[in-house]
Design a protein around this motif. Structure first.
Motif, short mmCIF file in Angstrom:
data_model
loop_
_atom_site.label_atom_id
_atom_site.label_comp_id
_atom_site.label_asym_id
_atom_site.label_seq_id
_atom_site.Cartn_x
_atom_site.Cartn_y
_atom_site.Cartn_z
N ALA A 1 21.51 10.39 -19.54
CA ALA A 1 23.13 10.10 -20.50
C ALA A 1 23.93 10.87 -20.98
CB ALA A 1 21.80 9.47 -22.21
N ASP A 2 25.33 9.97 -20.97
CA ASP A 2 25.84 11.49 -21.45
C ASP A 2 25.94 11.41 -23.39
OD1 ASP A 2 27.40 10.53 -18.53
OD2 ASP A 2 28.51 9.27 -19.35
N GLY A 3 26.32 12.69 -23.45
CA GLY A 3 26.25 13.44 -24.84
C GLY A 3 25.42 13.77 -25.06
N CYS A 4 23.92 13.50 -24.11
CA CYS A 4 22.89 13.84 -25.06
C CYS A 4 22.41 15.11 -24.25
CB CYS A 4 21.99 11.99 -24.02
SG CYS A 4 19.85 12.83 -25.16
N ASP A 5 21.85 15.65 -24.47
CA ASP A 5 21.55 17.55 -24.82
C ASP A 5 20.02 17.76 -24.60
OD1 ASP A 5 23.78 18.71 -24.32
OD2 ASP A 5 24.34 18.80 -25.87
N GLU B 1 2.58 4.62 -7.96
CA GLU B 1 3.96 4.05 -9.28
C GLU B 1 4.68 4.82 -9.79
OE1 GLU B 1 0.17 6.14 -11.38
OE2 GLU B 1 -0.42 4.51 -11.81
N VAL B 2 5.52 4.08 -10.08
CA VAL B 2 6.98 4.40 -11.33
C VAL B 2 6.75 5.58 -11.76
CG1 VAL B 2 9.13 4.13 -11.88
CG2 VAL B 2 7.86 2.90 -9.34
N ARG B 3 7.18 5.58 -12.76
CA ARG B 3 7.27 7.07 -14.09
C ARG B 3 8.96 7.02 -14.23
NH1 ARG B 3 5.76 13.40 -14.96
NH2 ARG B 3 7.37 13.68 -13.28
N LEU B 4 8.97 5.75 -15.56
CA LEU B 4 9.47 5.23 -16.51
C LEU B 4 10.08 6.35 -17.52
CD1 LEU B 4 9.02 2.09 -16.33
CD2 LEU B 4 10.85 3.22 -14.58
N PHE B 5 10.77 6.85 -18.06
CA PHE B 5 11.50 7.98 -19.35
C PHE B 5 12.14 7.40 -20.41
CE2 PHE B 5 10.41 10.89 -15.65
CZ PHE B 5 10.34 11.79 -15.73
N THR B 6 11.55 7.74 -21.27
CA THR B 6 12.54 7.68 -22.45
C THR B 6 12.67 8.61 -23.62
OG1 THR B 6 11.26 5.59 -22.53
CG2 THR B 6 12.79 5.90 -24.78
N CYS B 7 14.45 8.80 -23.84
CA CYS B 7 14.68 10.51 -24.23
C CYS B 7 14.04 10.30 -25.73
CB CYS B 7 15.88 10.13 -24.26
SG CYS B 7 16.78 12.04 -25.42
N VAL B 8 13.94 11.44 -26.07
CA VAL B 8 12.96 11.70 -27.39
C VAL B 8 14.44 11.40 -28.67
CG1 VAL B 8 11.91 13.28 -29.26
CG2 VAL B 8 10.97 13.22 -26.93
N GLU B 9 15.77 12.29 -27.90
CA GLU B 9 16.80 12.15 -29.00
C GLU B 9 17.46 11.02 -29.59
OE1 GLU B 9 17.42 14.16 -31.17
OE2 GLU B 9 15.20 15.74 -30.32
N CYS B 10 17.69 10.24 -27.87
CA CYS B 10 18.38 9.20 -27.63
C CYS B 10 17.97 7.53 -27.44
CB CYS B 10 20.01 8.71 -27.16
SG CYS B 10 19.48 9.21 -25.15
N GLY B 11 16.88 7.77 -26.87
CA GLY B 11 16.23 6.70 -27.14
C GLY B 11 16.46 6.06 -25.03
N HIS B 12 17.58 6.48 -24.51
CA HIS B 12 17.88 5.88 -23.39
C HIS B 12 16.38 6.36 -22.02
CE1 HIS B 12 20.83 6.41 -19.63
NE2 HIS B 12 19.68 7.11 -19.59
N LYS B 13 16.48 5.31 -21.29
CA LYS B 13 15.90 5.16 -20.74
C LYS B 13 16.43 5.18 -18.73
CE LYS B 13 13.29 2.00 -23.61
NZ LYS B 13 11.35 2.33 -23.48
N TRP B 14 15.77 6.32 -18.22
CA TRP B 14 15.39 6.38 -16.93
C TRP B 14 14.02 6.10 -16.33
CZ3 TRP B 14 15.41 10.02 -19.73
CH2 TRP B 14 14.88 11.31 -20.14
N ARG B 15 14.57 6.67 -14.50
CA ARG B 15 12.84 6.31 -13.71
C ARG B 15 13.36 7.11 -13.07
NH1 ARG B 15 14.03 1.69 -9.60
NH2 ARG B 15 15.33 2.41 -9.42
N GLU B 16 12.39 7.80 -12.59
CA GLU B 16 12.00 9.14 -12.08
C GLU B 16 12.25 8.75 -10.84
OE1 GLU B 16 8.80 12.46 -11.24
OE2 GLU B 16 7.90 10.89 -10.97
N SER B 17 13.23 9.95 -10.32
CA SER B 17 14.22 9.67 -9.32
C SER B 17 13.53 10.32 -7.75
CB SER B 17 15.59 9.63 -9.13
OG SER B 17 15.99 11.23 -9.47
#
Length: 105
Positions: free
Chosen positions: A68-72, A89-105
């Motif tokens: 995510a932009d602005g998240c370090d 299976e697909v691994r889906l991530f959720t950032c600990v700091e901002c809560g942004h979600k994305w999938r492993e590429s």
């Protein structure tokens, strides 16, 4: 279903033999081994497999940089979700700091 020993592609049947559409390799069919294959009528649906969920904060975060932009942050929780058809299976991530979600590429 049979896979080509030469190139690994899926083969089809033609006149009692398995033929590879990719490389043309042929091999004879074995009726005794094909008799043990279960058809779709013989299979049963065991329901949706359980999902491992690490997004609730109880699991340990893994080192994965947030896109995510602005998240370090470089830490995220993840969950494994089965793909339709159960091929992998697909691994889906959720950032600990901002809560942004994305999938492993």
């Amino acid at each position: 279903m049979e896979f080509c020993d030469e190139c690994g592609s899926m083969m089809h049947t033609a006149d009692g033999t398995w033929v590879c559409r990719s490389c043309g390799h042929e091999q004879s069919r074995d009726a005794s081994s094909e008799a043990g294959v279960a058809t779709s009528q013989e299979q049963q649906d065991d329901g949706t497999p359980a999902v491992v969920d690490a997004t609730d904060g109880t699991g340990e975060a893994v080192r994965e940089p947030c896109p995510a932009d602005g998240c370090d942050s470089d830490r995220a929780h993840y969950e494994m979700l089965p793909k339709p058809g159960g091929s992998y299976e697909v691994r889906l991530f959720t950032c600990v700091e901002c809560g942004h979600k994305w999938r492993e590429s």
